[in-house]
Each structure stands twice: as structure tokens, then as C-alpha cells.
Motif scaffolding. Structure first.
Motif, PDB file in Angstrom:
ATOM      1  N   ASN A 307       7.731  17.483  51.422  1.00 36.61           N
ATOM      2  CA  ASN A 307       8.130  17.402  50.012  1.00 36.61           C
ATOM      3  C   ASN A 307       9.461  18.063  49.672  1.00 36.61           C
ATOM      4  O   ASN A 307       9.539  18.918  48.833  1.00 36.61           O
ATOM      5  N   ARG A 308      10.469  17.666  50.373  1.00 36.83           N
ATOM      6  CA  ARG A 308      11.791  18.141  49.959  1.00 36.83           C
ATOM      7  C   ARG A 308      12.267  17.270  48.798  1.00 36.83           C
ATOM      8  O   ARG A 308      12.253  16.045  48.876  1.00 36.83           O
ATOM      9  N   SER A 309      12.685  17.917  47.738  1.00 36.76           N
ATOM     10  CA  SER A 309      13.013  17.161  46.522  1.00 36.76           C
ATOM     11  C   SER A 309      14.364  16.465  46.655  1.00 36.76           C
ATOM     12  O   SER A 309      15.183  16.823  47.497  1.00 36.76           O
ATOM     13  N   GLU A 310      14.554  15.487  45.804  1.00 40.79           N
ATOM     14  CA  GLU A 310      15.820  14.732  45.818  1.00 40.79           C
ATOM     15  C   GLU A 310      16.999  15.650  45.497  1.00 40.79           C
ATOM     16  O   GLU A 310      18.049  15.578  46.107  1.00 40.79           O
ATOM     17  N   SER A 311      16.770  16.534  44.512  1.00 38.20           N
ATOM     18  CA  SER A 311      17.880  17.406  44.094  1.00 38.20           C
ATOM     19  C   SER A 311      18.300  18.336  45.230  1.00 38.20           C
ATOM     20  O   SER A 311      19.465  18.684  45.368  1.00 38.20           O
ATOM     21  N   SER A 312      17.327  18.722  46.053  1.00 37.02           N
ATOM     22  CA  SER A 312      17.666  19.562  47.197  1.00 37.02           C
ATOM     23  C   SER A 312      18.542  18.806  48.180  1.00 37.02           C
ATOM     24  O   SER A 312      19.487  19.357  48.748  1.00 37.02           O
TER      25      SER A 312
END
Length: 539
Positions: A307-312
DNA sequence: CCTACTGCTAC
DNA sequence: CGAAGTAGCAGTAGG
DNA sequence: GGATGACGAT
DNA sequence: CGGGGATCGTCATCC
């Protein structure tokens, strides 16, 4: 109405004003702070709020927010008091905590006292810039921001040498020691020679206002005071003072940014180096961020991170792997491998930004005021310093007067003793009882010393056999000579000269010790669970 | 008389 | 609010 | 742009 | 040796 003032989140300002009024009322008169009305069998809630509860809010702030005079919260001041009055050599922290609790009527659990003591002795980057207590044992590290300390049972503290250079014995007579449960406890505040609130910083949450002050290098603070003390005109020099936060042992940069519309902000940068097209090394992270936190940040950049976010993905590069090769907790080395395209991305963003090594913080403060301990807001470190300066300076005049008084009493003592010895030698005064002696002294015109026994002549009456010896005469004469000189020097000295001397001595002590805490390797205690946690590095 | 075990304290 | 372990000692039951 | 959590003494 | 809950105000960061 009162209910809202006490509790509503959006009524903060009203709460501040209400508390000020309440604290004035409670301090000026001996108003009963108990809301119980014996003629009623119930308590009106607004009476309760006006009395007990407002008292509680005030006490709460006293506990959580430091005094601008010494930068200490009440509990920390209790610790310092007990340490300066009674701590000889090393002592186990849990034992010492017990001592403090007894000596200063601390009305809460001693485990909390232990926590305060541990906090005052910590030395890792981002904790104290100048620790008043010297630690032996595992007091916590950057790995977990100090939470990784051992249990108090396995820790030892002693008074740090430098503490006596910050809190001078000469000022002890100027302190207002408080009384709790009929016992003399810690003073209302101490009188350090530098504003310690700036040196060690604080974060504390009171009612009606909190305090959030970053650390400043003690040398910077000393030099700022020098500017005020040595400059041609104090009033003009205060505008030229500029302070910025600083952390002992921190290798990165600290910048003050003025571009912000809301107050002054401060930016802290870690260190990153490009080793090759595919390798970056991180050598420093901003204080306040723990090594464990940073490790998990790096883990979140790995391809298999879930679950690495898009913003990251937008902000940070993706890395192949990383290793932790730290020499010790003060010499960090994260070795990061990434492919060329991600390296390009990182370069473009700037290495520090790309690897999350930039930390912004605002520089705003809230304190306790002087005479009446009221919450008072300061806009910046400079204002804190100059206000401290104005409050502190008069105490140097007071100290000078006290010292001169002590010296002049000492002078009388020496003069009297010389006269007495000579008179006895010549046989003018013989052995006789107390009453007759006092009469004789008065008759011969000896000066009495105030508060020296009932008569003012106890210093003569209580002379030991050895001290009564005429052979002491040359010593006394020499002593008088020395004292005379010191008195003249003291009389000539301006108040600010005394302060300058204190600061010079402190600065020298700081130079001697300054290197030591960083060189010191982390000591491990076999019983510490913390040491186990720390041996495992890397992914 | 020796061993194995229990219960207890202090850490 | 909760938990676990150790050593050393005395006492006792059992062989 | 609003929610959230961290800080520290209790 | 370990864990949990709450207040209080501010502010950086997260989505």
C-alpha cells in the motif's frame, strides 16, 4: 457560558482571559478555592468551574509550561533542587527519584519522576543541548527518540559539572524558596546565567496555551548576551540580535526562513551524498525524526512495499535496497541503491527533498511570566532573550549587594579577631563568661555582626583554642589584606561585569566539555531490552 | 542419611 | 492494569 | 482543506 | 519486563 469558556475548542482566547482573571483573583486575595457551600447539599457547576477547576487549569499550566527565568517546569525544578542540594556522586535513578519525591513533596507517582530525571540526563542529538544531569547507562538514543532507555533501576545520574556554572551558588540567597506542606522545597525559579529555555528548548501543553521552543546552541545564546553586555549601548544593540535553533551534535543545516506569512519558520536539513549513479548515502537526519522512523520510511520506498500511496510515488523515488552501516548513533550511514532513472528523479527534486530529509517547524513560544506566574506569549527567540536579559540584570545588582554585605561582615570578623587576640595577649581581656565578654567588646567599641548569635559577637566567643592563639595573627592580617582587595574589586565592578565573568567561565567550561558527549560511545546495560532491539539493522 | 520437591523471599 | 523469570534457603516427604 | 497524531506531565 | 486510557494546544503531515 463558563462551561463553554472552560472546554470549547473554539473558545481558546476567552479561556486565556478567564484564566488570567482567575489567577489574579486567587493570588491577590486568600479566596477560598473550594466550591463547597456547607448550607447546600449540592455544588453549583459554575462555582466549581470558578474555583477548583480554574485552579486546576492554572496548576496544569504550571506543570507543563516552563518558566521564562530558568526554562524549567515545576517537576524539573524539583529535580534540579534535589540534585544541587543533596546529590553526591552517582545515584541510581529510581533511588534518586524517591529522594526527590520526599525532599520536594511531589504528589504523584515516582515512576513519573523517574521519567523526568531520565529526560534531564539524555544526551542524544535532539534531546538536551546541555544536560543538567550526567547519565551513566542507557538513557535512550536516536533510534527511538529516547524511548529506548532502560528501566530506572539500571540507570545512574550525578550532577553535571557544568550545571554549577549555569546555576551559580552566589545567586542562592536571591531565590525565593517555596513551601509545601510545611516543608521548604524548590524555589519559584532558579536564576541561570543564560536563558535555559532557549538552550534546551521545550514542548509542553498547558491550558490556555502551549509552549514549543526548539533548542539553541548554548554558545550562540552566550554570544547574544555578550552582544548586549559588551556593546556600546544596550538599547541599540538589541535589534542586531539574531538567533536560530541549533542541536548539539547535529551535522546538518538549520535555516531560518523569512518568506512565511505566518510567523517565522525554520527549516532543518539532513545530509545526503551521491556516491555514484546508483548509490546515495544518508549521513544525517533531522532531529525529531528517529532512526526507526527513517528506516521504515526507506522500507516504504522499496518495490515490494505494500500500500504505497500515489502521492508517495510522486514525491519520492523507488529504491532497490538499503543498508545501515552506522558507526554509532552520531555517525549515521544509510547506503541506498536505486536505478539510474530513480536517481535522475531524486537529483531533479533535490536529494534532501527526495529522501525526506527536510523538516520545517515554526518558532513560536509561550511561557510563564515573572512576578505573577502568568502565561505570556513571546513572538520569537530574540524577544525571549531580551526579556530574559531585562529580568535577569537587576539580580546581578542584588547579588553584588549580598556579596558585599557578606564580605564586610567577614571584614568585621577579622578586625575583631585581631583586636581580641591582641587584647588577650596584652592581658586587657581575660577569660570570662559570655555576658562579661560581650560587655567588654561593646565597651571597647568592637562592631557587632548582625545575626551572629544574640550578641553579634559569637564569632569571637566561639573561637576554638587554636584560633585563639596569638600565632594566628599574621594569617589574619594576610587574610584581611586579601579580603580588602577583593572588596575593592567588587565595589568597582559593574553589575554587567559580574555577568560577563559568569558567562566567560561558562563558555570556557563548555569548551572543555563540549566535545565529550559526542565522542562518548553509547553505553550498554546488560539488563536493557533496548540494547537487544538495537543490534538489528537494515532490511 | 540423602534426594527431590515445595514454599518462600528478594531480586 | 498486568506478566514472567532466577537463586538461595529452610523445611518436609519419600526412599 | 479538513482530519489526524505527536509531543509531555499528569 | 510489558501494555492501555485520558486532557491540554499547536502544528506538521497525511489523504
Amino acid at each position: 457560558m463558563t462551561l463553554e469558556i472552560c472546554f470549547a475548542k473554539d473558545k481558546l482566547n476567552a479561556r486565556k482571559i478567564w484564566m488570567l482573571r482567575a489567577s489574579n483573583l486567587q493570588l491577590q486575595s486568600d479566596t477560598e478555592i473550594v466550591a463547597v457551600d456547607p448550607t447546600e447539599n449540592f455544588i453549583r457547576y459554575y462555582h466549581f468551574l470558578e474555583k477548583e477547576f480554574s485552579r486546576f487549569l492554572i496548576e496544569d499550566s504550571l506543570c507543563s509550561v516552563p518558566s521564562m527565568m530558568d526554562g524549567l517546569k515545576t517537576t524539573q525544578r524539583k529535580v534540579l533542587f534535589a540534585a544541587m542540594e543533596g546529590l553526591k556522586g552517582k545515584k541510581r535513578v529510581d533511588e534518586f527519584a524517591g529522594d526527590v519525591v520526599n525532599k520536594t513533596v511531589y504528589k504523584h507517582g515516582s515512576s513519573h519522576m523517574e521519567g523526568t530525571i531520565i529526560g534531564m540526563a539524555q544526551t542524544f542529538v535532539g534531546s538536551n543541548n546541555v544536560n543538567l544531569l550526567h547519565p551513566t547507562g542507557q538513557f535512550g538514543s536516536r533510534y527511538e527518540g529516547g524511548k529506548d532507555h532502560s528501566t530506572a533501576y539500571y540507570l545512574y545520574v550525578e550532577l553535571n559539572d557544568i550545571t554549577k556554572f549555569i546555576f551559580r551558588d552566589d545567586d542562592k540567597d536571591l531565590l525565593e524558596f517555596l513551601e509545601e506542606d510545611g516543608k521548604l522545597v524548590q524555589p519559584k525559579w532558579y536564576l541561570p546565567v543564560v536563558p535555559m529555555s532557549l538552550v534546551n528548548g521545550t514542548t509542553g501543553i498547558g491550558s490556555g496555551g502551549g509552549s514549543n521552543i526548539p533548542n539553541h546552541h548554548m554558545n550562540d545564546v552566550i554570544n547574544a548576551l555578550f552582544k548586549l553586555l559588551r556593546g556600546p549601548a544596550i538599547a541599540e544593540d538589541r535589534n542586531s540580535i539574531s538567533l536560530k535553533p541549533g542541536y548539539r551534535g547535529f551535522k546538518g543545516r538549520v535555516e531560518k526562513s523569512t518568506d512565511n506569512e505566518r510567523g517565522i519558520k525554520c527549516t532543518i536539513y539532513g545530509c545526503a551524498t551521491e556516491i555514484s549513479d546508483t548509490v546515495v548515502e544518508i549521513n544525517e537526519i533531522p532531529p525529531g525524526k528517529t532512526i526507526v522512523e527513517y528506516r521504515s520510511f526507506l522500507q516504504s520506498l522499496m518495490p515490494d512495499a505494500c500500500n504505497r500511496s500515489e502521492s508517495s510515488k510522486m514525491k519520492y523515488p523507488t529504491i532497490e535496497c538499503f543498508q545501515e552501516l552506522h558507526e554509532d548513533e552520531n555517525n549515521l550511514r544509510f547506503k541506498i541503491s536505486l536505478d539510474k532513472s530513480n536517481m535522475m528523479f531524486a537529483r531533479k527534486r533535490g536529494l534532501l527533498e527526495a529522501f525526506n530529509l527536510v523538516r520545517k517547524m515554526s518558532v513560536e513560544t509561550l511561557y510563564l511570566l515573572d512576578e505573577i506566574q502568568e502565561l505570556r506569549q513571546f513572538d520569537n527567540a530574540e524577544e525571549t532573550l531580551t526579556t530574559f536579559f531585562d529580568m535577569r540584570l537587576p539580580y546581578y545588582a542584588a547579588r553584588k549587594a549580598k556579596l558585599l554585605e557578606r564580605m564586610s561582615n567577614d571584614m568585621i570578623r577579622i578586625d575583631n579577631t585581631i583586636l581580641y587576640l591582641e587584647a588577650m595577649d596584652k592581658g586587657e581581656i581575660k577569660q570570662m563568661n559570655r555576658k562579661k565578654l560581650v560587655a567588654k567588646f561593646t565597651e571597647k567599641g568592637y562592631k557587632a555582626i548582625p545575626n551572629d548569635g544574640d550578641s553579634g559577637f559569637d564569632h569571637l566567643i566561639n573561637l576554638s583554642c587554636d584560633e585563639r592563639d596569638i600565632e594566628c595573627l599574621p594569617n589574619l592580617v594576610a587574610e584581611r589584606e586579601g579580603l580588602h582587595q577583593r572588596m575593592e574589586e567588587m565595589q568597582k565592578a559593574r553589575d554587567i561585569d559580574l555577568w560577563i565573568k559568569d558567562l566567560e567561565e561558562l563558555q570556557q567550561k563548555l569548551a572543555e566539555e563540549g566535545v565529550e558527549p559526542q565522542k562518548r560511545k553509547v553505553e550498554r546495560t546488560s539488563a536493557s531490552s533496548a540494547s537487544d532491539k538495537r543490534t538489528r539493522f537494515g532490511p
